[in-house]
Design an enzyme around this catalytic site. Structure first.
Site, PDB file in Angstrom:
ATOM      1  N   LYS A   5       0.868  -1.181   0.000  1.00  0.00           N
ATOM      2  CA  LYS A   5       0.000   0.000   0.000  1.00  0.00           C
ATOM      3  C   LYS A   5       0.904   1.229   0.000  1.00  0.00           C
ATOM      4  O   LYS A   5       1.960   1.233   0.644  1.00  0.00           O
ATOM      5  CB  LYS A   5      -0.880  -0.032   1.260  1.00  0.00           C
ATOM      6  CG  LYS A   5      -1.934   1.065   1.338  1.00  0.00           C
ATOM      7  CD  LYS A   5      -2.774   0.904   2.624  1.00  0.00           C
ATOM      8  CE  LYS A   5      -3.903   1.932   2.713  1.00  0.00           C
ATOM      9  NZ  LYS A   5      -4.701   1.765   3.958  1.00  0.00           N
ATOM     10  N   SER A  39      -9.682   1.756   3.055  1.00  0.00           N
ATOM     11  CA  SER A  39      -8.782   2.533   2.220  1.00  0.00           C
ATOM     12  C   SER A  39      -7.757   1.682   1.473  1.00  0.00           C
ATOM     13  O   SER A  39      -7.156   2.162   0.522  1.00  0.00           O
ATOM     14  CB  SER A  39      -8.042   3.547   3.080  1.00  0.00           C
ATOM     15  OG  SER A  39      -7.186   2.895   4.003  1.00  0.00           O
ATOM     16  N   SER A  61      -9.902  -0.685   7.166  1.00  0.00           N
ATOM     17  CA  SER A  61      -9.303  -0.477   5.843  1.00  0.00           C
ATOM     18  C   SER A  61      -8.611  -1.691   5.234  1.00  0.00           C
ATOM     19  O   SER A  61      -8.221  -1.658   4.070  1.00  0.00           O
ATOM     20  CB  SER A  61      -8.310   0.684   5.898  1.00  0.00           C
ATOM     21  OG  SER A  61      -9.007   1.902   5.943  1.00  0.00           O
TER      22      SER A  61
END
Lengths: 477, 492
Positions: B81, B156, B180
């Site tokens: 990420k 997210s 997330s």
């Protein structure tokens, strides 16, 4: 008045990063990714800073917070890299205590300490290095600070300065800070308000920020006192605000008023764990404390028979106090030792712009000199010559006495013949002396002493000369 | 070996094939890079690809394997990420603010996985500063769900989940502040684990809400998550909140045995608000565990309904401070020709941050303001403790807790964008787990109208093993985790 002192702790590295804290490095050389507030960086508490804070707390007999917590103090400023300062707001590491401040007359004046908390320093904005632009130097960012807050216990500038001096002395004794005000290791904020005589409530206060010398503290207080008094006496009122002291003009100027002041939005710093301090830790730190100024002062007076004045001058500077004790240990009598250290030695150090740690005369050498005065080898006049010899590196006192031939003549036979010679050479003065009344005789005897000292090149024992002379002159009648 | 086998295999099988020299890391890495090349135009799951660096690392891994020098992830391609700082590789956090930011350091998670031999392929798209549940807030554009390009992947960590589901990498990392990892894992049909707070170092992870942020793995199987978790975990001198606990070998600790396992079903998660078809899928998954010997127990988490309000005070409050460093002074976006300091701050932050980030900064600033601190932040901290105590009490009677990972399947773009509260509801089942600092996992529980749905398993503090075991048993007895989106749908 109440004071807030920001004390830079003399740790090797910063409070939350591994960067060094040395003063005077090139801009941003001592700032790492943590100090720069780079994304993803986290603080790691420097345990040395905690130990220093606990030392301070114990040094003033304050309560140590069992569980103290770091908080974020939020505000924007270019030299504040993270947009918040990590400080302690809700639960400080040092809680309430009382600090006994010695005043010049030797009495102790208790100042209530509200709290002392750990925090990180900000960086510095550099306005003069670039045209049109401001530079940021983050070397100082993250330097550990202990902010020491007092209750509004001060009633005069002299008390405030006495407190700061005592604080300076304490922290240097504890070895937690160099306390250097000029380099910003000790910065003082003054909260000052006036009230009518007899009134209970304190008046509206102003805060004078960042005053950086004892003298400026004194002058800033006087100047702000005058300003507030003028306003109040002419029927005005004081605005609560932050002011800066302008030393050149000797006035305080408004910096910002509370209306536009920041709301710091303190909240607990989630990146750090609370500091938990148990009794065992406290005792371990206590065991490392040196003798502190208060105790040392009392001991110097009791053990060495010093007066308050000498003790008050010797003790605040740890190195000076140690020097004094070394002189005494090496055989120098205490009172003359204090006199020499605070008199001739202090003057010599001053002239050479150095301090006691760099003294050209060792404690043992000074003790040697004092021993020769006490045993009558040296008059005070000769002693000064030996002192100069010591300072010039001519060896120890006995070597200098020997080399310079400064031994005081105390041999009564030798002195007697000198006295006889002077009397024989000055018959007119002898006649004058004999004719004079007692008061005048005293004055006239000075002439003969002078002649004898001159003949002996200053080495005659003046006390013995006096006695012999009087006896001989009276024998003439 | 076909590309599609390479692209849908698990880490554990791939690892065996690499060790057996059936396939090389370079081959696998190239296949992944080609897959990214082929699909990223449609999905927008990856922001930065490090092809050369990846092939270089893969070759090194192959040499290490040839020497018999293998670590737990040697030669396995991973995507991180874009919230994990990567030395020399741009790290954007999905924001214009960090569009050009190249860190000089690796996050501990990144360096630990690298030390275990992982091959970094690149950086995944994400909601800006991890604030969002749909990946619609990224400055680098929305990420599309490989199961339906009209739908969001969740957020997210939506780029990570979508990349994993689309076969771009067998293993990805995410962070989970309020759901997330688990919510996008649910929406993309993969397995995602949020470890216990403190299990994984936060050093080098761009902070959103420091007391809630936790990094974790997303993979195709629970087994793979177990392998990755061991690689990522451990105390870090650079993160004071990392736990000083031994890191178990979670993979070696896996077993199929759920006999006697007591699974708590919170009344509050299975109430009338839960969509019927989601309830059916979740219950179907739980009955598999029940048949395997687990016991389902009704429990109560009476303060659950406060979780969203509590979270949306604490997380924005911490974020408002964490994001203060983006001021245009030292790094990151700086507005053009600022007239003064105020202007520099205002425009750099207004232009550099997106709408959702600004909203949360404002909410957080408000919650901490003088006069509101006690009513909001302090109250929220108190409720957080009460919510944590709910879990502590529940765990007196059960070994783990189960519920849905998200209220529904992936929704269409724009469906919730105009209604922040509806968007915040996406994390209604996951937020409390962050507030309590517990480990949580989402594992696929089948499809609803062709779209995946997840089962959430919540463990006791630092007991990731139990939820990994239960997920592993479920994945042994069912093949929901094997479902893949139709590959043609992601071809542009």
């Amino acid at each position: 008045m109440g004071l807030e002192v920001h004390l830079q702790l003399a740790t090797q590295s910063k409070i939350f990063s591994g960067s060094a804290t040395t003063f005077g490095a090139a801009p941003n050389e001592q700032a790492d990714a943590v100090d720069l507030g780079m994304p993803g960086m986290l603080p790691v508490l420097n345990e040395e800073a905690v130990r220093y804070a606990v030392k301070f707390g114990l040094g003033i007999g304050a309560r140590i917070g069992e569980r103290s917590v770091f908080d974020r103090k939020n505000y924007f400023y270019p030299d504040l890299p993270k947009g918040y300062q990590v400080s302690q707001f809700f639960a400080p590491i040092v809680c309430e205590g009382v600090f006994e401040v010695p005043l010049e007359d030797g009495t102790l004046f208790p100042i209530r300490i509200t709290r002392a908390h750990l925090e990180e320093d900000a960086g510095k904005s550099v306005h003069d290095a670039f045209s049109q632009e401001t530079g940021i130097d983050l070397n100082r960012a993250g330097t550990p600070l202990l902010e020491i807050v007092t209750e509004p216990d001060f009633r005069s500038a002299e008390q405030a300065v006495a407190y700061l001096k005592a604080l300076h002395s304490l922290v240097t004794y504890l070895g937690i800070s160099d306390g250097n005000m000029a380099e910003g290791s000790m910065r003082c904020d003054i909260n000052i308000s006036l009230r009518e005589k007899g009134a209970d409530a304190l008046g509206t206060r102003t805060e004078i920020k960042n005053v950086n010398s004892f003298r400026f503290v004194e002058r800033a207080i006087h100047s702000e006192y005058e300003r507030q008094a003028d306003i109040l006496e002419s029927g005005g009122s004081i605005t609560q605000e932050t002011r800066l002291y302008d030393a050149e003009q000797n006035v305080t100027r408004s910096m910002r008023s509370k209306e536009v002041a920041n709301d710091y939005r303190y909240f607990p710093e989630p990146d750090l764990l609370p500091i938990v301090i148990d009794a065992e830790y406290i005792e371990a730190v206590r065991a490392t404390l040196p003798e502190l100024p208060g105790a040392k002062r009392a001991r110097f007076i009791a053990d060495y028979g010093l007066n308050d004045y000498d003790a008050a001058l010797l003790v605040p500077n740890h190195a000076l106090a140690d020097y004094f004790e070394s002189v005494v240990t090496a055989g120098g009598a205490a009172k003359p030792a204090a006199n020499w250290i605070l008199g001739d030695l202090a003057a010599a150090l001053n002239r050479n712009e150095t301090d006691i740690t760099d003294s050209l005369i060792s404690a043992a050498q000074l003790a040697g000199l004092i021993v020769r005065i006490e045993d009558g080898t040296l008059s005070s006049k000769l002693a000064k010559q030996v002192f100069d010899g010591l300072w010039a590196g001519e060896g120890d006192a006995d070597q200098i006495i020997e080399a310079r031939g400064l031994k005081q003549v105390s041999d009564s036979g030798a002195l007697e013949s000198m006295v006889d010679a002077v009397i024989a050479e000055n018959p007119d003065q002898v006649a004058q002396y004999l004719a004079a009344d007692e008061a005048k005789q005293k004055k006239l005897s000075g002439f003969f002493v002078g002649q004898i000292m001159k003949a002996s090149k200053g080495q005659a024992n003046p006390q013995m000369v006096n006695e012999l002379l009087l006896k001989k002159l009276n024998d003439q009648s | 070996m076909t590309d599609s086998a390479l692209l849908s295999g698990s880490v554990s099988s791939l690892r065996q094939q690499l060790r057996d020299r059936v396939v090389s890391s370079e081959e696998v890495t190239r296949a992944c890079l080609e897959r990214i090349e082929a699909c990223n135009g449609a999905l927008n799951a990856v922001i930065t690809v490090c092809a050369e660096q990846a092939i270089d690392s893969a070759r090194k891994a192959d040499k290490a394997i040839a020497r018999g020098n293998v670590a737990s992830l040697t030669g396995i391609p991973v995507l991180h990420k874009d919230i994990f700082c990567t030395s020399g590789v741009r790290t954007t956090c999905g924001s214009r603010m960090l569009e050009q930011f190249v860190p000089a350091y690796d996050a501990t998670v990144v360096s630990k996985m690298q030390a275990e031999g992982a091959v970094m392929l690149g950086k995944c798209n994400m909601d800006e500063f991890a604030m969002g549940s749909s990946n619609e807030t990224s400055f680098f554009g929305v990420v599309k769900n490989p199961w339906d390009l009209n739908c969001v992947p969740g957020g997210s960590s939506g780029g990570s989940a979508a990349a994993l589901a689309a076969g771009m990498a067998p293993l990805v990392t995410g962070t989970d502040t309020g759901g997330s990892i688990r919510q996008p894992a649910s929406l993309c049909g993969v397995t995602g684990l949020k470890p216990t707070y403190g299990r994984v170092s936060r050093l080098g992870i761009i902070a959103f809400a420091s007391s809630l942020d936790q990094a974790g793995p997303m993979a195709r199987t629970a087994e793979d998550c177990a392998i990755a978790l061991t690689a990522m975990s451990g105390i870090d001198a650079g993160d004071s909140t990392s736990a000083d606990l031994p890191v178990p070998d979670f993979h070696a600790g896996l077993n199929h045995d759920v006999q006697g396992l007591r699974i708590g079903l919170p009344r509050e998660y299975f109430n009338d608000d839960l969509e019927q078809n989601v309830r059916e899928r979740v219950m179907a998954a739980l009955s598999v565990l029940e048949q395997a010997g687990a016991t389902l127990v009704d429990i109560e988490l009476p303060h659950s309904h406060y979780a969203i309000a509590t979270y949306y005070v604490i997380a924005p409050a911490e974020a408002s401070a964490n994001l203060a460093r983006y001021d245009g002074v030292r790094f990151g976006y700086r507005c053009k020709e600022p007239v003064d300091l105020e202007d520099l701050y205002l425009r750099s932050r207004s232009e550099g941050f997106g709408e959702e980030v600004q909203r949360r900064i404002l909410v957080g600033t408000y919650a901490l303001s003088a006069g509101f601190y006690d009513a909001y932040f302090n109250k929220a901290q108190q409720v957080r403790r009460v919510i944590t105590e709910d879990f502590t009490r529940a765990f007196d009677n059960v070994d783990m807790i189960a519920g849905p990972s998200a209220p529904g399947v992936a929704f269409q773009f724009g469906a919730k964008q105009q209604d922040p509260v509806a968007m915040y509801m996406e994390d209604v089942y996951t937020l409390a787990v962050n507030l309590a600092g517990l480990p949580g996992l989402s594992t696929p529980a089948g499809l609803i109208n062709g779209m995946p749905v997840g089962l959430q398993l919540i463990g006791k503090p630092f007991d990731e093993q139990t939820i990994l075991n239960a997920a592993h048993r479920l994945q042994t007895d069912t093949d929901w985790h094997m479902a893949r989106p139709q590959l043609e749908t992601v071809t542009p």
